[in-house]
Write a protein that holds these residues in place. Structure first.
Motif, mmCIF file in Angstrom:
data_model
loop_
_atom_site.group_PDB
_atom_site.id
_atom_site.type_symbol
_atom_site.label_atom_id
_atom_site.label_comp_id
_atom_site.label_asym_id
_atom_site.label_seq_id
_atom_site.Cartn_x
_atom_site.Cartn_y
_atom_site.Cartn_z
ATOM 1 N N TYR A 11 -2.412 22.074 9.081
ATOM 2 C CA TYR A 11 -3.030 23.405 9.137
ATOM 3 C C TYR A 11 -3.653 23.640 7.775
ATOM 4 O O TYR A 11 -2.929 23.971 6.827
ATOM 5 C CB TYR A 11 -1.988 24.491 9.409
ATOM 6 C CG TYR A 11 -1.395 24.472 10.807
ATOM 7 C CD1 TYR A 11 -2.160 24.868 11.908
ATOM 8 C CD2 TYR A 11 -0.077 24.092 11.030
ATOM 9 C CE1 TYR A 11 -1.626 24.875 13.187
ATOM 10 C CE2 TYR A 11 0.464 24.103 12.309
ATOM 11 C CZ TYR A 11 -0.319 24.490 13.375
ATOM 12 O OH TYR A 11 0.220 24.496 14.646
ATOM 13 N N GLY A 12 -4.938 23.437 7.651
ATOM 14 C CA GLY A 12 -5.582 23.584 6.348
ATOM 15 C C GLY A 12 -4.931 22.637 5.354
ATOM 16 O O GLY A 12 -4.901 21.427 5.561
ATOM 17 N N ARG A 13 -4.342 23.223 4.295
ATOM 18 C CA ARG A 13 -3.713 22.363 3.286
ATOM 19 C C ARG A 13 -2.258 22.041 3.633
ATOM 20 O O ARG A 13 -1.627 21.207 2.995
ATOM 21 C CB ARG A 13 -3.785 23.036 1.904
ATOM 22 C CG ARG A 13 -5.172 22.832 1.257
ATOM 23 C CD ARG A 13 -5.193 23.417 -0.145
ATOM 24 N NE ARG A 13 -4.858 24.846 -0.089
ATOM 25 C CZ ARG A 13 -4.153 25.482 -1.013
ATOM 26 N NH1 ARG A 13 -3.695 24.859 -2.057
ATOM 27 N NH2 ARG A 13 -3.910 26.770 -0.893
ATOM 28 N N ILE A 14 -1.734 22.741 4.657
ATOM 29 C CA ILE A 14 -0.316 22.521 5.014
ATOM 30 C C ILE A 14 -0.174 21.349 5.977
ATOM 31 O O ILE A 14 -0.805 21.320 7.036
ATOM 32 C CB ILE A 14 0.285 23.789 5.667
ATOM 33 C CG1 ILE A 14 0.284 24.944 4.687
ATOM 34 C CG2 ILE A 14 1.716 23.531 6.171
ATOM 35 C CD1 ILE A 14 0.691 26.264 5.290
ATOM 36 N N MET A 15 0.655 20.369 5.593
ATOM 37 C CA MET A 15 0.997 19.271 6.507
ATOM 38 C C MET A 15 2.252 19.710 7.251
ATOM 39 O O MET A 15 3.368 19.548 6.748
ATOM 40 C CB MET A 15 1.301 17.996 5.722
ATOM 41 C CG MET A 15 0.086 17.296 5.233
ATOM 42 S SD MET A 15 -0.910 16.703 6.613
ATOM 43 C CE MET A 15 -0.665 14.968 6.448
ATOM 44 N N ALA A 16 2.077 20.321 8.406
ATOM 45 C CA ALA A 16 3.249 20.823 9.145
ATOM 46 C C ALA A 16 4.094 19.646 9.645
ATOM 47 O O ALA A 16 5.319 19.690 9.613
ATOM 48 C CB ALA A 16 2.803 21.696 10.303
ATOM 49 N N VAL A 17 3.421 18.593 10.119
ATOM 50 C CA VAL A 17 4.101 17.376 10.573
ATOM 51 C C VAL A 17 3.314 16.197 10.007
ATOM 52 O O VAL A 17 2.097 16.133 10.149
ATOM 53 C CB VAL A 17 4.162 17.299 12.121
ATOM 54 C CG1 VAL A 17 4.779 15.987 12.585
ATOM 55 C CG2 VAL A 17 4.955 18.481 12.677
ATOM 56 N N ASP A 18 4.044 15.279 9.344
ATOM 57 C CA ASP A 18 3.370 14.279 8.529
ATOM 58 C C ASP A 18 3.728 12.853 8.971
ATOM 59 O O ASP A 18 4.798 12.349 8.630
ATOM 60 C CB ASP A 18 3.790 14.521 7.064
ATOM 61 C CG ASP A 18 3.000 13.681 6.094
ATOM 62 O OD1 ASP A 18 2.137 12.903 6.525
ATOM 63 O OD2 ASP A 18 3.264 13.810 4.880
ATOM 64 N N ASN A 19 2.892 12.274 9.814
ATOM 65 C CA ASN A 19 3.025 10.860 10.171
ATOM 66 C C ASN A 19 4.424 10.515 10.720
ATOM 67 O O ASN A 19 5.080 9.593 10.265
ATOM 68 C CB ASN A 19 2.723 10.013 8.929
ATOM 69 C CG ASN A 19 2.431 8.571 9.295
ATOM 70 O OD1 ASN A 19 2.068 8.271 10.437
ATOM 71 N ND2 ASN A 19 2.629 7.670 8.358
ATOM 72 N N LEU A 20 4.797 11.293 11.730
ATOM 73 C CA LEU A 20 6.165 11.175 12.255
ATOM 74 C C LEU A 20 6.214 10.171 13.411
ATOM 75 O O LEU A 20 5.438 10.254 14.349
ATOM 76 C CB LEU A 20 6.571 12.581 12.719
ATOM 77 C CG LEU A 20 7.992 12.886 13.154
ATOM 78 C CD1 LEU A 20 8.273 14.359 12.885
ATOM 79 C CD2 LEU A 20 8.191 12.591 14.614
ATOM 80 N N SER A 21 7.120 9.208 13.285
ATOM 81 C CA SER A 21 7.287 8.219 14.358
ATOM 82 C C SER A 21 8.756 8.125 14.726
ATOM 83 O O SER A 21 9.607 8.006 13.840
ATOM 84 C CB SER A 21 6.823 6.827 13.906
ATOM 85 O OG SER A 21 5.442 6.848 13.611
ATOM 86 N N LEU A 22 9.041 8.209 15.999
ATOM 87 C CA LEU A 22 10.409 7.946 16.453
ATOM 88 C C LEU A 22 10.431 7.691 17.952
ATOM 89 O O LEU A 22 9.474 7.996 18.666
ATOM 90 C CB LEU A 22 11.377 9.063 16.065
ATOM 91 C CG LEU A 22 11.129 10.505 16.473
ATOM 92 C CD1 LEU A 22 11.683 10.784 17.847
ATOM 93 C CD2 LEU A 22 11.846 11.410 15.465
ATOM 94 N N LYS A 23 11.547 7.101 18.381
ATOM 95 C CA LYS A 23 11.706 6.724 19.770
ATOM 96 C C LYS A 23 13.024 7.284 20.277
ATOM 97 O O LYS A 23 14.039 7.177 19.587
ATOM 98 C CB LYS A 23 11.793 5.189 19.836
ATOM 99 C CG LYS A 23 10.952 4.561 20.895
ATOM 100 C CD LYS A 23 11.208 3.083 20.915
ATOM 101 C CE LYS A 23 9.910 2.341 21.141
ATOM 102 N NZ LYS A 23 10.095 0.914 21.286
ATOM 103 N N VAL A 24 13.005 7.863 21.458
ATOM 104 C CA VAL A 24 14.251 8.330 22.072
ATOM 105 C C VAL A 24 14.396 7.597 23.402
ATOM 106 O O VAL A 24 13.475 7.604 24.221
ATOM 107 C CB VAL A 24 14.237 9.860 22.288
ATOM 108 C CG1 VAL A 24 15.585 10.323 22.838
ATOM 109 C CG2 VAL A 24 13.899 10.599 20.998
ATOM 110 N N GLU A 25 15.534 6.931 23.572
ATOM 111 C CA GLU A 25 15.725 6.103 24.763
ATOM 112 C C GLU A 25 16.152 6.942 25.963
ATOM 113 O O GLU A 25 16.642 8.061 25.812
ATOM 114 C CB GLU A 25 16.808 5.036 24.498
ATOM 115 C CG GLU A 25 16.513 4.097 23.350
ATOM 116 C CD GLU A 25 15.305 3.205 23.584
ATOM 117 O OE1 GLU A 25 14.923 2.987 24.751
ATOM 118 O OE2 GLU A 25 14.718 2.735 22.595
#
Ligand SMILES: Nc1ncnc2c1ncn2[C@@H]1O[C@H](COP(=O)(O)OP(=O)(O)OP(=O)(O)O)[C@@H](O)[C@H]1O
Length: 242
Positions: A11-25
């Protein structure tokens, strides 16, 4: 199964979520914990297809939520942090309305609705207006509605807020039971004791990044705390990452 890859929301200069990777089985209950403003709700909104990521992808049960949002939404139960209920509908009418959105026919709906309303101790109030429901009853109705179409994945933002101990127990038991039956559950919570109790694994998010994932035991080792206690882990890891 849930797969988040390089998920990012800016959001503009705010990185609310930054390159998030995960797996849920499949059949796993995954807890998403983090301080205020960490990016939990933003992640969950992208998972539910409510907001578009800046980059990255959300794949749920093999369906890319960006490429096939309608198909993706059909296979998930989604409970946002501030769900909207129509007070002038009865509990049963609200379930019917929700079932219509999922394209469910009348066939089997009433049996399913009765079953689910009984499970959540709402059957006796099925014909009453939602306006007359208590906070706990509304939360339970929202949970009922999210499960009416038998989703394979349940995504919940802060399910325990404002619930009394009995309702918390009901929701916890329900989540455990659903997972035993094979449902995948992704739940964000501030209530660490709940996460410790119901989640197979947790992910700690801080400033938009996942800083640790694993069982409580894994995280206790990682954070080098001397108690098997998610609260101590959480405080240590988020302090270190600040
Ligand atoms: N629509 C928006 N416009 C601008 N900034 C936003 C928007 N939504 C969220 N943010 C910012 O993104 C960051 C992450 O917010 P988010 O609501 O996802 O955090 P959270 O972990 O759910 O917090 P909480 O536990 O307080 O609910 C915060 O800095 C927030 O101010």
């Amino acid at each position: 199964m849930i797969e988040l890859s390089g998920l990012t929301k800016r959001y503009g200069r705010i990185m609310a979520v930054d390159n998030l990777s995960l797996k849920v089985e499949e059949g796993e209950v995954f807890g998403f914990i983090g301080p205020n403003g960490a990016g939990k709700t933003t992640t969950i909104r992208m998972m539910g297809g409510l907001i578009a990521p800046t980059s990255g992808s959300v794949v749920i049960n093999g369906v890319d939520m960006l490429k096939e949002p309608e198909k993706g939404k059909q296979s998930i139960g989604f409970i946002p942090d501030r769900p909207y209920l129509y007070g002038k509908l009865t509990g049963m009418e609200f379930l019917r309305f929700t079932a219509d959105l999922y394209g469910m026919s009348n066939n089997g709906f009433f049996d399913k609705a009765e079953n689910i309303l009984r499970t959540f101790s709402l059957w006796d109030w099925a014909g009453e207006l939602i306006d007359s429901y208590s906070h706990g009853m509304r939360q339970r109705l929202i949970m009922s509605a999210a499960l009416i179409h038998d989703p394979k994945v349940l995504i919940v933002d802060e399910p325990m807020v404002g619930l009394d101990p009995r309702a918390i127990r009901l929701v916890k038991d329900m989540i455990k039971r659903l997972a035993r039956e094979g449902m995948t559950v992704f739940v964000s919570t501030h209530t660490l004791e709940v996460a410790q109790d119901i989640c197979h694994r947790v992910g700690v998010i801080h400033k938009g990044k996942v800083i640790a994932t694993g069982t409580t035991k894994d995280l206790v080792e990682q954070a080098k705390v001397d108690r098997e206690d998610l609260e101590a882990v959480f405080l240590r890891l988020t302090e270190e990452a600040s």
